[in-house]
Motif scaffolding. Structure first.
Motif, PDB file in Angstrom:
ATOM      1  N   ALA A 274       0.809  -1.230   0.000  1.00  0.00           N
ATOM      2  CA  ALA A 274       0.000   0.000   0.000  1.00  0.00           C
ATOM      3  C   ALA A 274       0.839   1.277   0.000  1.00  0.00           C
ATOM      4  N   PRO A 275       1.769   1.458  -0.955  1.00  0.00           N
ATOM      5  CA  PRO A 275       2.621   2.651  -0.941  1.00  0.00           C
ATOM      6  C   PRO A 275       1.861   3.946  -1.185  1.00  0.00           C
ATOM      7  N   GLU A 276       0.782   3.913  -1.989  1.00  0.00           N
ATOM      8  CA  GLU A 276       0.022   5.139  -2.237  1.00  0.00           C
ATOM      9  C   GLU A 276      -0.640   5.645  -0.961  1.00  0.00           C
ATOM     10  N   LYS A 277      -1.208   4.726  -0.195  1.00  0.00           N
ATOM     11  CA  LYS A 277      -1.848   5.109   1.060  1.00  0.00           C
ATOM     12  C   LYS A 277      -0.812   5.667   2.039  1.00  0.00           C
ATOM     13  N   ALA A 278       0.351   5.038   2.076  1.00  0.00           N
ATOM     14  CA  ALA A 278       1.407   5.509   2.968  1.00  0.00           C
ATOM     15  C   ALA A 278       1.861   6.909   2.574  1.00  0.00           C
ATOM     16  N   SER A 279       2.035   7.150   1.279  1.00  0.00           N
ATOM     17  CA  SER A 279       2.503   8.456   0.813  1.00  0.00           C
ATOM     18  C   SER A 279       1.515   9.559   1.157  1.00  0.00           C
ATOM     19  N   PHE A 280       0.232   9.308   0.940  1.00  0.00           N
ATOM     20  CA  PHE A 280      -0.781  10.324   1.209  1.00  0.00           C
ATOM     21  C   PHE A 280      -0.849  10.640   2.707  1.00  0.00           C
ATOM     22  N   ALA A 281      -0.808   9.600   3.541  1.00  0.00           N
ATOM     23  CA  ALA A 281      -0.866   9.806   4.985  1.00  0.00           C
ATOM     24  C   ALA A 281       0.369  10.550   5.492  1.00  0.00           C
ATOM     25  N   VAL A 282       1.554  10.183   4.977  1.00  0.00           N
ATOM     26  CA  VAL A 282       2.787  10.857   5.385  1.00  0.00           C
ATOM     27  C   VAL A 282       2.756  12.320   4.979  1.00  0.00           C
ATOM     28  N   LEU A 283       2.273  12.607   3.764  1.00  0.00           N
ATOM     29  CA  LEU A 283       2.197  13.988   3.307  1.00  0.00           C
ATOM     30  C   LEU A 283       1.277  14.817   4.199  1.00  0.00           C
ATOM     31  N   LEU A 284       0.082  14.311   4.489  1.00  0.00           N
ATOM     32  CA  LEU A 284      -0.862  15.060   5.319  1.00  0.00           C
ATOM     33  C   LEU A 284      -0.318  15.271   6.730  1.00  0.00           C
ATOM     34  N   SER A 285       0.320  14.254   7.293  1.00  0.00           N
ATOM     35  CA  SER A 285       0.866  14.404   8.638  1.00  0.00           C
ATOM     36  C   SER A 285       2.022  15.392   8.655  1.00  0.00           C
ATOM     37  N   THR A 286       2.788  15.430   7.568  1.00  0.00           N
ATOM     38  CA  THR A 286       3.890  16.378   7.467  1.00  0.00           C
ATOM     39  C   THR A 286       3.363  17.806   7.406  1.00  0.00           C
ATOM     40  N   LEU A 287       2.306  18.022   6.643  1.00  0.00           N
ATOM     41  CA  LEU A 287       1.681  19.344   6.589  1.00  0.00           C
ATOM     42  C   LEU A 287       1.077  19.717   7.943  1.00  0.00           C
ATOM     43  N   PHE A 288       0.429  18.770   8.577  1.00  0.00           N
ATOM     44  CA  PHE A 288      -0.193  19.024   9.883  1.00  0.00           C
ATOM     45  C   PHE A 288       0.844  19.372  10.941  1.00  0.00           C
ATOM     46  N   SER A 289       2.063  18.838  10.786  1.00  0.00           N
ATOM     47  CA  SER A 289       3.114  19.087  11.775  1.00  0.00           C
ATOM     48  C   SER A 289       3.554  20.545  11.807  1.00  0.00           C
ATOM     49  N   LEU A 290       3.273  21.296  10.737  1.00  0.00           N
ATOM     50  CA  LEU A 290       3.577  22.730  10.752  1.00  0.00           C
ATOM     51  C   LEU A 290       2.828  23.431  11.876  1.00  0.00           C
ATOM     52  N   VAL A 291       1.674  22.894  12.231  1.00  0.00           N
ATOM     53  CA  VAL A 291       0.874  23.445  13.327  1.00  0.00           C
ATOM     54  C   VAL A 291       1.136  22.698  14.629  1.00  0.00           C
ATOM     55  N   SER A 292       1.174  21.370  14.550  1.00  0.00           N
ATOM     56  CA  SER A 292       1.232  20.562  15.765  1.00  0.00           C
ATOM     57  C   SER A 292       2.560  20.673  16.505  1.00  0.00           C
ATOM     58  N   ILE A 293       3.679  20.714  15.783  1.00  0.00           N
ATOM     59  CA  ILE A 293       4.979  20.756  16.451  1.00  0.00           C
ATOM     60  C   ILE A 293       5.181  22.066  17.217  1.00  0.00           C
ATOM     61  N   PRO A 294       4.954  23.234  16.619  1.00  0.00           N
ATOM     62  CA  PRO A 294       5.075  24.465  17.418  1.00  0.00           C
ATOM     63  C   PRO A 294       4.118  24.491  18.610  1.00  0.00           C
ATOM     64  N   LEU A 295       2.894  23.967  18.433  1.00  0.00           N
ATOM     65  CA  LEU A 295       1.923  23.966  19.532  1.00  0.00           C
ATOM     66  C   LEU A 295       2.382  23.073  20.668  1.00  0.00           C
ATOM     67  N   MET A 296       2.831  21.853  20.332  1.00  0.00           N
ATOM     68  CA  MET A 296       3.300  20.922  21.370  1.00  0.00           C
ATOM     69  C   MET A 296       4.571  21.450  22.029  1.00  0.00           C
ATOM     70  N   SER A 297       5.430  22.124  21.276  1.00  0.00           N
ATOM     71  CA  SER A 297       6.638  22.724  21.848  1.00  0.00           C
ATOM     72  C   SER A 297       6.274  23.794  22.867  1.00  0.00           C
ATOM     73  N   LEU A 298       5.276  24.587  22.537  1.00  0.00           N
ATOM     74  CA  LEU A 298       4.835  25.647  23.438  1.00  0.00           C
ATOM     75  C   LEU A 298       4.287  25.064  24.732  1.00  0.00           C
ATOM     76  N   ILE A 299       3.514  23.977  24.621  1.00  0.00           N
ATOM     77  CA  ILE A 299       2.906  23.360  25.809  1.00  0.00           C
ATOM     78  C   ILE A 299       3.957  22.666  26.669  1.00  0.00           C
ATOM     79  N   PHE A 300       4.840  21.897  26.027  1.00  0.00           N
ATOM     80  CA  PHE A 300       5.781  21.062  26.774  1.00  0.00           C
ATOM     81  C   PHE A 300       6.981  21.833  27.311  1.00  0.00           C
ATOM     82  N   LEU A 301       7.463  22.799  26.559  1.00  0.00           N
ATOM     83  CA  LEU A 301       8.720  23.444  26.907  1.00  0.00           C
ATOM     84  C   LEU A 301       8.543  24.735  27.689  1.00  0.00           C
ATOM     85  N   HIS A 302       7.303  25.147  27.956  1.00  0.00           N
ATOM     86  CA  HIS A 302       7.088  26.397  28.678  1.00  0.00           C
ATOM     87  C   HIS A 302       6.126  26.181  29.844  1.00  0.00           C
TER      88      HIS A 302
END
Length: 302
Positions: A274-302
């Motif tokens: 299922a490489p197509e399914k993996a690629s689509f999921a990885v792409l969406l999660s990578t885009l979502f990380s633009l929001v999630s990583i800074p948010l989680m950093s703010l919560i955890f590190l401050h």
């Protein structure tokens, strides 16, 4: 903006991979073996050579390996209620790991002091160990027999490169400085080709459609289950056990917040799972990380 700017060029590599696949007809089936069998072993060998060996440093990757393996096996069981094909296998593999290399290393260097970043780079070998053993076996089981799957695991060179690097490190057997510098080129190549593989896999999404159940389930495992498990373990240790320190908590934080592993695409291509399914999921999660990583950093590190 500093964090977003640091990881944004990786998204450009995804776009270039899609262009290479659609416009230049570059075959992802040719790139995946290069990453897994040639480039990755060199990167792993160099990392194993450079780490400062101690009992604590050697033990912690095994702890994170245990977390990854437990999540993989649990969600392999969960997956049987949703899929009967190889989608179940790539889902279980993705549940046990994340993009600890392409995203994790720059993130650790940006957020933490060099000592913690170096500790993270070695601990990241837990992801390699997981991907090269249990994770690879689970994916292979989607297409191969038990014996064939074990043979494919045994042929993965990265596992042997890690042990060779640690032995050379312990014995003080180091290559020449020029050779060490040359091996550094493989790190950049690994990151660029790995992210381009995600873009190359998107070519088949339009042809075969999207599995929104798969995307939703992988998002739950990576952005809900992983943070809950890691932060729960940190709380347990801070409250009751006292076995870890702040530096190791920071390493665990990176494991919790990175997006889905781009290596899932390479292995799915290599094993036809299922490489197509993996690629689509990885792409969406990578885009979502633009929001999630800074948010989680703010919560955890401050």
């Amino acid at each position: 903006m500093g964090l977003v700017g640091k990881i944004f060029p990786l998204y450009g590599m995804i776009g270039l991979g899609y262009i290479a696949s659609r416009g230049l007809h570059v075959a992802r089936e040719s790139i995946a073996p290069l990453l897994i069998y040639i480039i990755s072993p060199v990167v792993v060998f160099a990392a194993s050579l450079n780490v400062t060996i101690s009992l604590e440093v050697l033990g912690f990757p095994w702890f994170m390996f245990g977390v990854s393996a437990a999540l993989c096996l649990f969600f392999y069981w969960v997956g049987k209620f949703f899929w009967e094909d190889a989608t179940r296998n790539i889902f279980a593999f993705s549940a046990g790991t994340g993009n600890t290399g392409y995203f994790g290393i720059p993130l650790a260097m940006l957020l933490f002091e060099p000592e913690v970043a170096n500790l993270y780079i070695f601990t990241m070998l837990a992801s390699l160990l997981y991907e090269s053993t249990i994770g690879f076996y689970i994916i292979a089981r989607g297409q191969y027999t038990f014996r064939q799957s074990l043979l494919k695991v045994a042929r993965l060179p990265s596992l042997y490169a890690m042990h060779l690097g640690l032995v050379c490190n312990y014995m003080g057997w180091f290559p020449s400085e020029s050779l060490m510098d040359f091996m550094e080129y493989f790190k950049g190549t690994f990151a660029i080709l790995g992210m381009m593989m995600v873009g190359m896999g998107l070519k088949g999404v339009r042809e075969k459609g999207m599995d929104f159940t798969f995307v939703g389930m992988t998002f739950v495992t990576k952005f809900v289950v992983w943070p809950l498990v890691v932060f729960g373990l940190i709380y347990l240790d801070q409250t009751w056990l006292g076995l870890l320190n702040d530096a190791l908590y920071k390493v665990m934080f990176i494991f919790a917040v990175v997006p889905l592993a781009a290596n899932a695409v390479s292995m799915a291509v290599l094993l036809k799972a299922a490489p197509e399914k993996a690629s689509f999921a990885v792409l969406l999660s990578t885009l979502f990380s633009l929001v999630s990583i800074p948010l989680m950093s703010l919560i955890f590190l401050h």
